[in-house]
Scaffold this motif. Structure first.
Motif, PDB file in Angstrom:
ATOM      1  N   PRO A   1       0.806  -1.234   0.000  1.00 16.81           N
ATOM      2  CA  PRO A   1       0.000   0.000   0.000  1.00 16.81           C
ATOM      3  C   PRO A   1       0.830   1.272   0.000  1.00 16.81           C
ATOM      4  CG  PRO A   1      -0.857  -1.573   1.597  1.00 16.81           C
ATOM      5  CD  PRO A   1       0.442  -2.120   1.122  1.00 16.81           C
ATOM      6  N   GLU A   2       2.055   1.258   0.591  1.00 16.28           N
ATOM      7  CA  GLU A   2       2.833   2.494   0.664  1.00 16.28           C
ATOM      8  C   GLU A   2       3.303   2.983  -0.702  1.00 16.28           C
ATOM      9  OE1 GLU A   2       5.508  -0.926   2.244  1.00 16.28           O
ATOM     10  OE2 GLU A   2       3.440  -0.227   2.462  1.00 16.28           O
ATOM     11  N   HIS A   3       3.220   2.119  -1.698  1.00 20.75           N
ATOM     12  CA  HIS A   3       3.611   2.537  -3.045  1.00 20.75           C
ATOM     13  C   HIS A   3       2.436   3.131  -3.826  1.00 20.75           C
ATOM     14  CE1 HIS A   3       7.463   0.723  -2.381  1.00 20.75           C
ATOM     15  NE2 HIS A   3       6.971  -0.526  -2.314  1.00 20.75           N
ATOM     16  N   LYS A   4       1.277   3.110  -3.273  1.00 20.31           N
ATOM     17  CA  LYS A   4       0.100   3.595  -3.992  1.00 20.31           C
ATOM     18  C   LYS A   4       0.114   5.124  -4.064  1.00 20.31           C
ATOM     19  CE  LYS A   4      -1.509  -0.641  -4.033  1.00 20.31           C
ATOM     20  NZ  LYS A   4      -1.485  -1.477  -5.246  1.00 20.31           N
ATOM     21  N   LYS A   5      -0.144   5.665  -5.236  1.00 17.44           N
ATOM     22  CA  LYS A   5      -0.177   7.118  -5.445  1.00 17.44           C
ATOM     23  C   LYS A   5      -1.615   7.622  -5.316  1.00 17.44           C
ATOM     24  CE  LYS A   5       1.955   6.363  -9.352  1.00 17.44           C
ATOM     25  NZ  LYS A   5       2.553   5.052  -9.071  1.00 17.44           N
ATOM     26  N   GLU A   6      -1.733   8.861  -4.854  1.00 14.37           N
ATOM     27  CA  GLU A   6      -3.064   9.450  -4.653  1.00 14.37           C
ATOM     28  C   GLU A   6      -3.679   9.841  -5.996  1.00 14.37           C
ATOM     29  OE1 GLU A   6      -5.190  13.051  -2.086  1.00 14.37           O
ATOM     30  OE2 GLU A   6      -3.015  12.742  -2.025  1.00 14.37           O
ATOM     31  N   ILE A   7      -4.947   9.573  -6.128  1.00 16.56           N
ATOM     32  CA  ILE A   7      -5.674   9.904  -7.353  1.00 16.56           C
ATOM     33  C   ILE A   7      -6.188  11.343  -7.263  1.00 16.56           C
ATOM     34  CG2 ILE A   7      -7.598   9.277  -8.854  1.00 16.56           C
ATOM     35  CD1 ILE A   7      -5.366   7.212  -8.704  1.00 16.56           C
TER      36      ILE A   7
ATOM     37  N   GLY B   1       2.286  13.262 -19.222  1.00 18.48           N
ATOM     38  CA  GLY B   1       1.898  14.186 -18.162  1.00 18.48           C
ATOM     39  C   GLY B   1       0.414  14.277 -17.885  1.00 18.48           C
ATOM     40  N   TYR B   2      -0.304  13.174 -18.075  1.00 24.23           N
ATOM     41  CA  TYR B   2      -1.731  13.179 -17.756  1.00 24.23           C
ATOM     42  C   TYR B   2      -1.925  13.164 -16.238  1.00 24.23           C
ATOM     43  CZ  TYR B   2      -2.319  11.946 -22.676  1.00 24.23           C
ATOM     44  OH  TYR B   2      -2.284  11.955 -24.036  1.00 24.23           O
ATOM     45  N   ASP B   3      -3.114  13.577 -15.815  1.00 23.78           N
ATOM     46  CA  ASP B   3      -3.415  13.574 -14.375  1.00 23.78           C
ATOM     47  C   ASP B   3      -3.505  12.148 -13.843  1.00 23.78           C
ATOM     48  OD1 ASP B   3      -3.565  16.394 -14.215  1.00 23.78           O
ATOM     49  OD2 ASP B   3      -5.580  16.326 -15.044  1.00 23.78           O
ATOM     50  N   LEU B   4      -3.982  11.236 -14.655  1.00 23.79           N
ATOM     51  CA  LEU B   4      -4.041   9.823 -14.285  1.00 23.79           C
ATOM     52  C   LEU B   4      -4.232   8.994 -15.543  1.00 23.79           C
ATOM     53  CD1 LEU B   4      -7.254   8.642 -14.333  1.00 23.79           C
ATOM     54  CD2 LEU B   4      -7.427  10.286 -12.479  1.00 23.79           C
ATOM     55  N   ILE B   5      -4.041   7.681 -15.408  1.00 28.97           N
ATOM     56  CA  ILE B   5      -4.186   6.750 -16.517  1.00 28.97           C
ATOM     57  C   ILE B   5      -5.155   5.645 -16.108  1.00 28.97           C
ATOM     58  CG2 ILE B   5      -3.026   5.074 -18.017  1.00 28.97           C
ATOM     59  CD1 ILE B   5      -0.454   6.714 -17.613  1.00 28.97           C
ATOM     60  N   ILE B   6      -6.101   5.318 -16.999  1.00 32.92           N
ATOM     61  CA  ILE B   6      -6.995   4.192 -16.787  1.00 32.92           C
ATOM     62  C   ILE B   6      -6.561   3.054 -17.715  1.00 32.92           C
ATOM     63  CG2 ILE B   6      -9.365   3.338 -16.931  1.00 32.92           C
ATOM     64  CD1 ILE B   6     -10.353   6.168 -16.529  1.00 32.92           C
ATOM     65  N   VAL B   7      -6.260   1.895 -17.142  1.00 29.66           N
ATOM     66  CA  VAL B   7      -5.990   0.695 -17.929  1.00 29.66           C
ATOM     67  C   VAL B   7      -7.243  -0.169 -17.846  1.00 29.66           C
ATOM     68  CG1 VAL B   7      -4.507  -1.319 -18.268  1.00 29.66           C
ATOM     69  CG2 VAL B   7      -3.535   0.831 -17.422  1.00 29.66           C
ATOM     70  N   SER B   8      -7.839  -0.442 -18.998  1.00 26.38           N
ATOM     71  CA  SER B   8      -9.161  -1.072 -18.948  1.00 26.38           C
ATOM     72  C   SER B   8      -9.364  -2.033 -20.106  1.00 26.38           C
ATOM     73  CB  SER B   8     -10.242   0.002 -18.977  1.00 26.38           C
ATOM     74  OG  SER B   8     -11.523  -0.555 -18.943  1.00 26.38           O
ATOM     75  N   ARG B   9     -10.215  -3.015 -19.847  1.00 27.68           N
ATOM     76  CA  ARG B   9     -10.739  -3.894 -20.881  1.00 27.68           C
ATOM     77  C   ARG B   9     -12.021  -4.535 -20.359  1.00 27.68           C
ATOM     78  NH1 ARG B   9      -9.232  -9.258 -22.864  1.00 27.68           N
ATOM     79  NH2 ARG B   9     -11.517  -9.348 -22.776  1.00 27.68           N
ATOM     80  N   GLY B  10     -12.836  -5.066 -21.268  1.00 24.87           N
ATOM     81  CA  GLY B  10     -14.093  -5.675 -20.856  1.00 24.87           C
ATOM     82  C   GLY B  10     -13.894  -7.049 -20.256  1.00 24.87           C
ATOM     83  N   GLY B  11     -14.997  -7.658 -19.892  1.00 23.47           N
ATOM     84  CA  GLY B  11     -14.942  -8.976 -19.268  1.00 23.47           C
ATOM     85  C   GLY B  11     -14.645 -10.076 -20.263  1.00 23.47           C
ATOM     86  N   GLY B  12     -14.400 -11.242 -19.740  1.00 26.30           N
ATOM     87  CA  GLY B  12     -14.101 -12.392 -20.584  1.00 26.30           C
ATOM     88  C   GLY B  12     -13.697 -13.571 -19.727  1.00 26.30           C
ATOM     89  N   SER B  13     -13.239 -14.612 -20.386  1.00 30.07           N
ATOM     90  CA  SER B  13     -12.786 -15.796 -19.658  1.00 30.07           C
ATOM     91  C   SER B  13     -11.435 -15.530 -19.017  1.00 30.07           C
ATOM     92  CB  SER B  13     -12.680 -16.982 -20.633  1.00 30.07           C
ATOM     93  OG  SER B  13     -11.675 -16.716 -21.596  1.00 30.07           O
TER      94      SER B  13
END
Length: 470
Positions: free
Chosen positions: A186-192, A253-265
């Motif tokens: 947890p100590e490596h987690k950055k604030e959103i 230099g974005y404020d944050l990044i979303i890594v995403s994909r839909g569901g699946g097996s």
């Protein structure tokens, strides 16, 4: 030979009665001498053609079979092939689900997968453990072909637990090794950021994930800028593609990044369990959130991310503040203040009008005018009262005069009576006169002078009675 129309669900019954399947032309048929047994399946068209010796002209489409006919052909081949009746296979359980007591899952190895069904009545008799993803199992079953879906499936007759699957073991060992390095700490987690302005998205441009993120973000805050880096999210090339996307977006230099994909097996989600992808998330300087799969899916990239959301939709909801909701609240507050001020002003206007009316009532001119009007009214009332009293008095006077006149002696004279005097003194009784006295009789229109020549008592009695009545 007679052609038959046998529904797929009745093929077992037809086979038991002796019907046969023509693998070349793909239809059911029977011998002529057994037609009575298959009367309900006889094809009227072919019976008519057989009787008339003619046939209808075929169209180009008649040269092709329907999908249903082909699938029924495959299903019949499965049913008639003894090799498919008792199949023994082992593999790792994946995508297990339970519905009304029926178990649906896939067993897989490193190269292939096979869908399986364990019906409830069979499970109640043979199942001695709770199936879970990642378990290695041995299965005895029958291969069937699903005509509707056009795919093969293994109907389980017996299932045995063999331990943990190889792929599940590898994933567990990788998770333990990365955890030991502190990558998930947890100590490596950055604030959103609470109010991001520019958001980078690492996802496929063709999937539902990006559409959900864009839709939700626009609804909540249309002023947030979204930037997509298209990556492959499935297959052998997916891990390298995702890694490139994360590293490239981290430089911008974005404020944050979303890594995403839909569901699946589990196989579909395997790229985001890749060690290289996990390390890329860990090394990024930009805060990274994940929105991968469905709510029940949990991958290694979720453990490494600064914040994990269970779906792409929740990821968008979690990082994009609902500014539109805040704007609607401000509009509501503004409207409430406006209505409140309007009510206050209305009350003040009513109070001012009341005070103005009250002041108007106490204005000297208004008071004087009112007093003059009241004085005039009183004067009129006084005049009316005086006239009424005077009229009443006049009426009373008239009544009294009339009554007095009725009682006046002179009034009686009009009625034939006279006023008798002797020496200016009234004669009230015969005792007041004697024979030879001079009398004066006054009547209403003159005076009569007479002399007493005689007196009678009767006259005295009558005169006395009359005087008494008067």
């Amino acid at each position: 030979m007679l052609r038959l129309n046998v529904p797929y669900i009745e093929k077992e019954e037809a086979k038991a009665l002796g019907a046969r399947w023509n693998y070349i032309e793909k239809y059911w048929y029977c011998e002529d001498d057994s037609a009575d047994r298959f009367a309900r399946w006889l094809d009227p068209k072919y019976v008519k053609e057989r009787a008339s010796g003619s046939s209808e002209k075929k169209t180009p489409a008649d040269e092709y079979e329907t999908v249903s006919a082909v699938n029924e052909l495959i299903a019949t081949y499965f049913d008639n092939n003894s090799l498919f009746q008792f199949v023994r296979v082992r593999g790792e359980i994946s995508n297990h689900s339970l519905w009304n007591g029926h178990h649906f899952f896939t067993i897989k190895d490193s190269a292939s997968s096979l869908k399986c069904i364990l019906w409830k009545n069979t499970a109640d008799m043979v199942l001695s453990f709770e199936p879970e993803d990642g378990q290695e199992v041995g299965i005895l079953g029958t291969l069937k072909f699903n005509v509707k879906k056009g795919e093969g499936e293994l109907v389980v007759a017996r299932i045995t637990e063999l331990g943990e699957g190889g792929e599940n073991t590898e994933l567990r060992l990788l998770r333990e090794r990365l955890a030991a390095e502190g990558i998930f700490d947890p100590e490596h987690k950055k604030e959103i950021p609470k109010y991001p302005k520019r958001i980078g998205i690492v996802s496929s441009k063709e999937g539902d994930a990006i559409r959900d993120i864009v839709r939700v973000s626009h609804d909540r805050n249309p002023y947030v800028a979204l930037f997509l880096y298209h990556v492959t999210v499935q297959g052998q090339s997916a891990p390298a593609s995702i890694i490139r996307g994360i590293k490239e977006m981290d430089k911008r230099g974005y404020d944050l990044i979303i890594v995403s994909r839909g569901g699946g097996s589990a196989e579909d989600l395997a790229p985001v369990d890749d060690e290289g992808v996990v390390r890329a998330v860990y090394m990024a300087q930009t805060p990274i959130v994940t929105g991968v799969g469905h709510e029940r899916d949990y991958t290694l990239i979720d453990l490494a991310a600064d914040v994990r959301f269970s779906t792409p939709t929740y990821a968008a909801q979690g990082v994009v503040p609902d500014v539109m909701s805040d704007i609607r609240k401000l509009d509501n507050y503004r409207l409430a203040i406006k209505n409140s001020m309007k009510n206050v002003l209305e009350k003040r206007k009513q109070g001012l009008a009341t005070r103005r009316e009250r002041l108007k009532r106490y204005d000297p001119v208004t008071v004087l005018t009112g007093n003059k009007e009241r004085l005039e009214a009183l004067r009129n009332r006084l005049d009316d009262g005086i006239m009424a009293v005077l009229e009443k008095k006049k009426n009373r006077y008239t009544v009294l005069v009339t009554r007095l006149h009725g009682l006046s002696p002179t009034a009686k004279l009009v009625q034939g009576f006279g006023y008798i005097t002797r020496d200016e003194r009234p004669v009230t009784t015969v005792a007041d006169i004697k024979q030879g006295d001079d009398l004066t009789v006054r009547i209403h229109d003159g005076t009569i002078h007479t002399k007493v020549t005689d007196m009678e008592k009767e006259l005295l009695f009558t005169a006395d009675r009359y005087a008494h009545r008067c």
